[in-house]
Design a protein around this motif. Structure first.
Motif, mmCIF file in Angstrom:
data_model
loop_
_atom_site.group_PDB
_atom_site.id
_atom_site.type_symbol
_atom_site.label_atom_id
_atom_site.label_comp_id
_atom_site.label_asym_id
_atom_site.label_seq_id
_atom_site.Cartn_x
_atom_site.Cartn_y
_atom_site.Cartn_z
ATOM 1 N N LEU A 109 0.885 -1.303 0.029
ATOM 2 C CA LEU A 109 -0.039 0.011 -0.016
ATOM 3 C C LEU A 109 0.752 1.169 0.005
ATOM 4 O O LEU A 109 0.854 2.244 -0.773
ATOM 5 C CB LEU A 109 -0.814 -0.040 1.104
ATOM 6 N N LEU A 110 1.846 1.252 0.862
ATOM 7 C CA LEU A 110 2.923 2.506 1.009
ATOM 8 C C LEU A 110 3.573 2.626 -0.439
ATOM 9 O O LEU A 110 3.797 3.870 -0.952
ATOM 10 C CB LEU A 110 4.041 2.320 1.877
ATOM 11 N N GLN A 111 3.662 1.531 -1.086
ATOM 12 C CA GLN A 111 4.560 1.580 -2.318
ATOM 13 C C GLN A 111 3.437 2.248 -3.470
ATOM 14 O O GLN A 111 3.906 3.088 -4.255
ATOM 15 C CB GLN A 111 4.756 0.258 -3.202
ATOM 16 N N TRP A 112 2.206 1.802 -3.590
ATOM 17 C CA TRP A 112 1.408 2.344 -4.181
ATOM 18 C C TRP A 112 1.055 3.725 -4.145
ATOM 19 O O TRP A 112 0.774 4.565 -4.946
ATOM 20 C CB TRP A 112 -0.207 1.700 -4.103
ATOM 21 N N ILE A 113 0.990 4.282 -2.740
ATOM 22 C CA ILE A 113 0.815 5.801 -2.236
ATOM 23 C C ILE A 113 1.894 6.550 -2.663
ATOM 24 O O ILE A 113 1.789 7.465 -3.287
ATOM 25 C CB ILE A 113 0.510 5.730 -0.741
ATOM 26 N N ASP A 114 3.230 5.915 -2.556
ATOM 27 C CA ASP A 114 4.446 6.654 -2.992
ATOM 28 C C ASP A 114 4.463 6.815 -4.531
ATOM 29 O O ASP A 114 4.691 8.022 -4.967
ATOM 30 C CB ASP A 114 5.800 5.966 -2.616
ATOM 31 N N GLU A 115 4.152 6.202 -5.270
ATOM 32 C CA GLU A 115 3.780 6.209 -6.820
ATOM 33 C C GLU A 115 2.979 7.106 -7.105
ATOM 34 O O GLU A 115 3.156 8.031 -7.948
ATOM 35 C CB GLU A 115 3.922 4.751 -7.455
ATOM 36 N N GLU A 116 1.783 7.096 -6.744
ATOM 37 C CA GLU A 116 0.838 7.862 -6.797
ATOM 38 C C GLU A 116 0.946 9.476 -6.520
ATOM 39 O O GLU A 116 0.779 10.324 -7.417
ATOM 40 C CB GLU A 116 -0.534 7.596 -6.144
ATOM 41 N N VAL A 117 1.739 9.643 -5.223
ATOM 42 C CA VAL A 117 1.790 10.888 -4.954
ATOM 43 C C VAL A 117 2.916 11.439 -5.957
ATOM 44 O O VAL A 117 2.965 12.587 -6.221
ATOM 45 C CB VAL A 117 2.180 11.019 -3.398
ATOM 46 N N ALA A 118 3.934 10.626 -6.156
ATOM 47 C CA ALA A 118 5.090 11.084 -7.042
ATOM 48 C C ALA A 118 4.439 11.523 -8.582
ATOM 49 O O ALA A 118 4.807 12.611 -9.025
ATOM 50 C CB ALA A 118 6.154 10.197 -7.208
ATOM 51 N N LEU A 119 3.801 10.805 -8.864
ATOM 52 C CA LEU A 119 3.153 11.014 -10.413
ATOM 53 C C LEU A 119 2.327 12.301 -10.226
ATOM 54 O O LEU A 119 2.221 13.243 -11.026
ATOM 55 C CB LEU A 119 2.164 10.063 -10.675
ATOM 56 N N TYR A 120 1.332 12.624 -9.080
ATOM 57 C CA TYR A 120 0.547 13.727 -8.884
ATOM 58 C C TYR A 120 1.592 15.032 -8.976
ATOM 59 O O TYR A 120 1.526 15.900 -9.645
ATOM 60 C CB TYR A 120 0.007 13.684 -7.837
ATOM 61 N N ALA A 121 2.634 14.998 -8.083
ATOM 62 C CA ALA A 121 3.623 15.932 -8.076
ATOM 63 C C ALA A 121 4.155 16.114 -9.082
ATOM 64 O O ALA A 121 4.436 17.537 -9.668
ATOM 65 C CB ALA A 121 4.406 15.600 -6.694
ATOM 66 N N ILE A 142 3.325 15.925 -12.275
ATOM 67 C CA ILE A 142 2.302 16.420 -13.174
ATOM 68 C C ILE A 142 2.038 17.794 -12.716
ATOM 69 O O ILE A 142 1.923 18.936 -13.536
ATOM 70 C CB ILE A 142 1.044 15.660 -13.228
ATOM 71 N N GLN A 143 1.894 18.115 -11.622
ATOM 72 C CA GLN A 143 1.541 19.533 -10.965
ATOM 73 C C GLN A 143 2.755 20.531 -11.220
ATOM 74 O O GLN A 143 2.456 21.576 -11.673
ATOM 75 C CB GLN A 143 1.161 19.411 -9.452
ATOM 76 N N LEU A 144 3.903 19.936 -10.787
ATOM 77 C CA LEU A 144 5.144 20.924 -10.747
ATOM 78 C C LEU A 144 5.756 20.789 -12.215
ATOM 79 O O LEU A 144 6.550 21.718 -12.656
ATOM 80 C CB LEU A 144 6.095 20.253 -9.920
ATOM 81 N N GLU A 145 5.553 19.913 -12.931
ATOM 82 C CA GLU A 145 6.169 19.988 -14.411
ATOM 83 C C GLU A 145 7.519 19.782 -14.252
ATOM 84 O O GLU A 145 8.236 20.045 -15.279
ATOM 85 C CB GLU A 145 5.705 20.886 -15.095
ATOM 86 N N ILE A 146 7.887 18.932 -13.341
ATOM 87 C CA ILE A 146 9.483 18.763 -13.101
ATOM 88 C C ILE A 146 9.689 17.121 -12.917
ATOM 89 O O ILE A 146 9.298 16.624 -11.905
ATOM 90 C CB ILE A 146 10.138 19.409 -11.909
ATOM 91 N N PRO A 147 10.108 16.402 -13.866
ATOM 92 C CA PRO A 147 10.092 14.900 -13.651
ATOM 93 C C PRO A 147 10.838 14.369 -12.710
ATOM 94 O O PRO A 147 10.696 13.459 -12.153
ATOM 95 C CB PRO A 147 10.761 14.538 -15.317
#
Length: 130
Positions: free
Chosen positions: A25-37, A39-44
């Motif tokens: 579950l923490l792996q899924w959360i970390d991946e989702e939060v990273a993708l969200y950030a 996309i929001q910040l536009e810095i890969p």
């Protein structure tokens, strides 16, 4: 809270108790939060810097569908602070909450870099501004 992703709990996601393994579950959360950030910040190169106390309030079992929700708490100069809630899609019962996750944007050398963002942007708004 905006719920962005759904996951189906499968046999390979279970712990010896037959419930969702916390590490998965923490792996899924970390991946989702990273993708969200990213996309929001536009810095890969945006990475997890900090995750506050993790509170497992219930569990999920094989066959359950869970959803991951994310809200922006604030924008920093080089970071974005988020919170996260995971719940069972069908019962709406909370599974886990994380009050504070800090993601930091990095330059090519791995140093924090300003992202210049101050508010949430949606894809439709970015397309309207082109």
């Amino acid at each position: 809270m905006r719920f962005h992703t759904r996951k189906w709990v499968k046999p390979e996601d279970l712990n010896p108790n037959g419930t969702l393994f916390g590490g998965r579950l923490l792996q899924w959360i970390d991946e989702e939060v990273a993708l969200y950030a990213i996309i929001q910040l536009e810095i890969p190169k945006t990475v997890t810097k900090f995750m506050s106390e993790i509170d497992f309030v219930s569990s999920a079992r094989q066959g359950d569908i869970i959803e991951i929700g994310i809200d922006v708490v604030k924008f920093g100069k080089t970071s974005i602070t988020l919170n996260c809630k995971v719940r069972n899609k069908l019962t709406r019962k909370d599974i886990i909450t994380i009050d504070k996750i800090i993601m930091v944007s990095l330059d090519e050398s791995g140093n924090p870099v300003p992202h210049g963002k101050t508010r949430i942007e949606y894809v439709k708004d970015r397309l309207d501004n082109q």
